[in-house]
Design a protein around this motif. Structure first.
Motif, mmCIF file in Angstrom:
data_model
loop_
_atom_site.group_PDB
_atom_site.id
_atom_site.type_symbol
_atom_site.label_atom_id
_atom_site.label_comp_id
_atom_site.label_asym_id
_atom_site.label_seq_id
_atom_site.Cartn_x
_atom_site.Cartn_y
_atom_site.Cartn_z
ATOM 1 N N VAL A 1 -2.365 -5.060 -8.721
ATOM 2 C CA VAL A 1 -2.466 -6.524 -8.813
ATOM 3 C C VAL A 1 -1.872 -7.184 -7.572
ATOM 4 O O VAL A 1 -2.431 -8.129 -7.013
ATOM 5 C CB VAL A 1 -1.762 -7.025 -10.092
ATOM 6 N N THR A 2 -0.734 -6.674 -7.127
ATOM 7 C CA THR A 2 -0.101 -7.229 -5.929
ATOM 8 C C THR A 2 -1.006 -7.112 -4.717
ATOM 9 O O THR A 2 -1.186 -8.068 -3.955
ATOM 10 C CB THR A 2 1.224 -6.506 -5.654
ATOM 11 N N LEU A 3 -1.585 -5.926 -4.546
ATOM 12 C CA LEU A 3 -2.487 -5.725 -3.419
ATOM 13 C C LEU A 3 -3.704 -6.630 -3.513
ATOM 14 O O LEU A 3 -4.190 -7.146 -2.497
ATOM 15 C CB LEU A 3 -2.918 -4.254 -3.359
ATOM 16 N N TRP B 1 0.838 -1.197 0.000
ATOM 17 C CA TRP B 1 0.000 0.000 0.000
ATOM 18 C C TRP B 1 0.875 1.250 0.000
ATOM 19 O O TRP B 1 0.585 2.233 -0.679
ATOM 20 C CB TRP B 1 -0.931 0.007 1.204
ATOM 21 N N GLN B 2 1.925 1.235 0.794
ATOM 22 C CA GLN B 2 2.815 2.389 0.845
ATOM 23 C C GLN B 2 3.488 2.620 -0.506
ATOM 24 O O GLN B 2 3.610 3.762 -0.966
ATOM 25 C CB GLN B 2 3.868 2.183 1.950
ATOM 26 N N GLN B 3 3.919 1.526 -1.150
ATOM 27 C CA GLN B 3 4.533 1.656 -2.462
ATOM 28 C C GLN B 3 3.564 2.256 -3.485
ATOM 29 O O GLN B 3 3.947 3.064 -4.319
ATOM 30 C CB GLN B 3 5.014 0.286 -2.955
ATOM 31 N N LEU B 4 2.310 1.852 -3.397
ATOM 32 C CA LEU B 4 1.297 2.386 -4.315
ATOM 33 C C LEU B 4 1.053 3.870 -4.051
ATOM 34 O O LEU B 4 0.912 4.659 -4.992
ATOM 35 C CB LEU B 4 -0.003 1.599 -4.177
ATOM 36 N N LEU B 5 0.998 4.271 -2.789
ATOM 37 C CA LEU B 5 0.782 5.681 -2.459
ATOM 38 C C LEU B 5 1.859 6.574 -3.055
ATOM 39 O O LEU B 5 1.574 7.662 -3.577
ATOM 40 C CB LEU B 5 0.733 5.868 -0.942
ATOM 41 N N VAL B 6 3.100 6.134 -2.969
ATOM 42 C CA VAL B 6 4.206 6.925 -3.500
ATOM 43 C C VAL B 6 4.010 7.190 -4.984
ATOM 44 O O VAL B 6 4.266 8.293 -5.481
ATOM 45 C CB VAL B 6 5.547 6.206 -3.241
ATOM 46 N N LEU B 7 3.530 6.176 -5.701
ATOM 47 C CA LEU B 7 3.327 6.338 -7.134
ATOM 48 C C LEU B 7 2.101 7.183 -7.459
ATOM 49 O O LEU B 7 2.169 8.123 -8.242
ATOM 50 C CB LEU B 7 3.191 4.959 -7.790
#
Length: 421
Positions: free
Chosen positions: A268-270, A242-248
């Motif tokens: 997809v990962t989430l 989730w954190q990685q997605l937020l950064v993007l």
């Protein structure tokens, strides 16, 4: 001989969708990397013996100066993701509230559970579980737990980047900000995947699925009551992505050419992590995550050696990585797929239904839903594996193997001199 001339000697190039890979003959002394997919389908680069990858800086939508100005002007409600001082304060607040409750509540309102505990401690304790073997189930408080650890990973990522990764990169002579940034990303990836790989092993060692005893994925399904360490491990994986997605999504990093693909793969990962948690497939989920995290840690380590140009060390690191990749990404994943197809139908008959109240989510079509994404992941792994082998053999046996499908990119003269280790 100039740096640019050395890059051209004995090299061949492979033009991928997003970047140019340059692989050099064994006699070359420059670095090499090859794109390899991560656990979730993205591609990151791995070194091969005595090869080099000529990095092509991804296209940016704004200059570094403009981007830094944009970041400084962002609202505090967004800036916490990239500002470790803000994220640290957010992490500290629930801890202070928790401690105050523990100190005051016994005198004011004894017997009331601390309402701040679920923010950073596990919730959903099964009431009749044994004190010496506590078990946890899914809980609505899991969302609060996820939120807290999204902030946690934001703090860790940025704190490591500012206080450790950037100074380390500069110590080894890296000067270009793009290289320093990539070095920091790989340092964080190395630490994260190394820790999660080791943690995944520890979790599996406490389960009947150790070591990839695949029949236990299905025996006793549904595994709705989890050991506390398994639940925490799963939710931490979920929070990380989730954190990685937020950064993007929030544009907190300089946009790259493959921005849309990265956002898509994070979604997809989430979905995979959340879905396996929801339908009580945490045993097989642990096995899959560990088979991906462990080789990813070796991959990130070899890339770090590549950036600092420890040419001999990177060769041995690649050999170890290649063996680890072969075992975890291929052999073990084939074993998992075999289990899904041949052992999954042996689950108890009463669980072969979609029944939310009973915690069973295994109608007949679920076998295909589990098998297909894992099979596609295996095919992708084999594609990149064959690509790695062909390039390795070609570079080791051919002194001159030029591919003129793209031109060299001048990286500038601010990189460090080569180091031997």
């Amino acid at each position: 001989m100039s740096q640019k001339a050395r890059k051209r000697a004995g090299s061949f190039r492979v033009q991928t969708k997003h970047e140019e890979l340059v692989f050099l003959s064994p006699s070359s002394s420059v670095l090499t990397e090859q794109d390899v997919p991560t656990a979730t389908g993205t591609t990151i680069s791995s070194p091969a013996p005595s090869f080099h990858r000529q990095s092509v800086t991804p296209e940016r939508s704004a200059s570094p100066a403009n981007f830094a100005a944009q970041q400084a002007n962002r609202s505090i409600f967004v800036r916490w993701v990239i500002d470790p001082k803000i994220s640290f304060k957010l992490l500290l607040l629930p801890l202070v509230l928790y401690a105050n409750w523990e100190l005051i509540a016994p005198y004011a309102k004894p017997g009331i559970a601390n309402p701040f505990a679920p923010l950073f401690l596990l919730s959903g304790l099964v009431p009749d579980s044994k004190p010496d073997d506590p078990r946890y189930q899914k809980s609505w408080w899991d969302f609060a737990f996820l939120g807290y650890y999204v902030v946690f990973f934001s703090f860790v990522r940025e704190a490591l980047l500012v206080n450790i990764s950037q100074p380390t990169a500069r110590y080894f002579g890296l000067k270009r900000e793009a290289k320093i940034e990539r070095f920091g990303e790989q340092a964080y990836a190395f630490l994260y995947f190394m820790f999660m790989g080791a943690w995944g092993y520890r979790v599996m060692s406490s389960l009947p699925t150790y070591w990839y005893n695949t029949n236990e994925f299905w025996v006793g399904y549904p595994h709705w009551d989890m050991k506390p360490e398994l639940k925490r491990y799963y939710l931490m994986q979920f929070a990380y992505w989730w954190q990685q997605l937020l950064v993007l999504v929030l544009g907190l990093e300089k946009p790259r050419k493959d921005y849309r693909e990265l956002v898509g793969h994070h979604f997809v990962t989430l979905w995979l992590v959340g879905w396996s948690y929801l339908v009580n497939l945490t045993y097989i989920g642990n096995a899959v995550y560990m088979s991906m995290d462990i080789p990813d840690s070796f991959l990130a380590f070899s890339k770090l050696l590549n950036y600092i140009q420890w040419n001999t060390a990177k060769v041995y690191a690649f050999i170890v990585f290649f063996v680890i990749w072969s075992y975890f990404r291929h052999y073990l994943n084939i074993k998992i797929l075999w289990s899904v197809w041949f052992e999954q139908p042996n689950i108890p008959e009463w669980t072969k239904q979609w029944n939310w109240a009973a915690g069973t989510y295994m109608p007949g079509w679920m076998r295909f839903q589990i098998f297909l994404p894992l099979f596609l992941l295996l095919l992708l792994n084999f594609f990149w594996y064959s690509f790695m082998v062909k390039i390795l053999l070609r570079a080791l046996t051919t002194a001159e193997a030029d591919d003129d499908r793209s031109d060299d990119e001048d990286e500038g003269g601010d990189e460090p001199s080569e180091k031997k280790a």
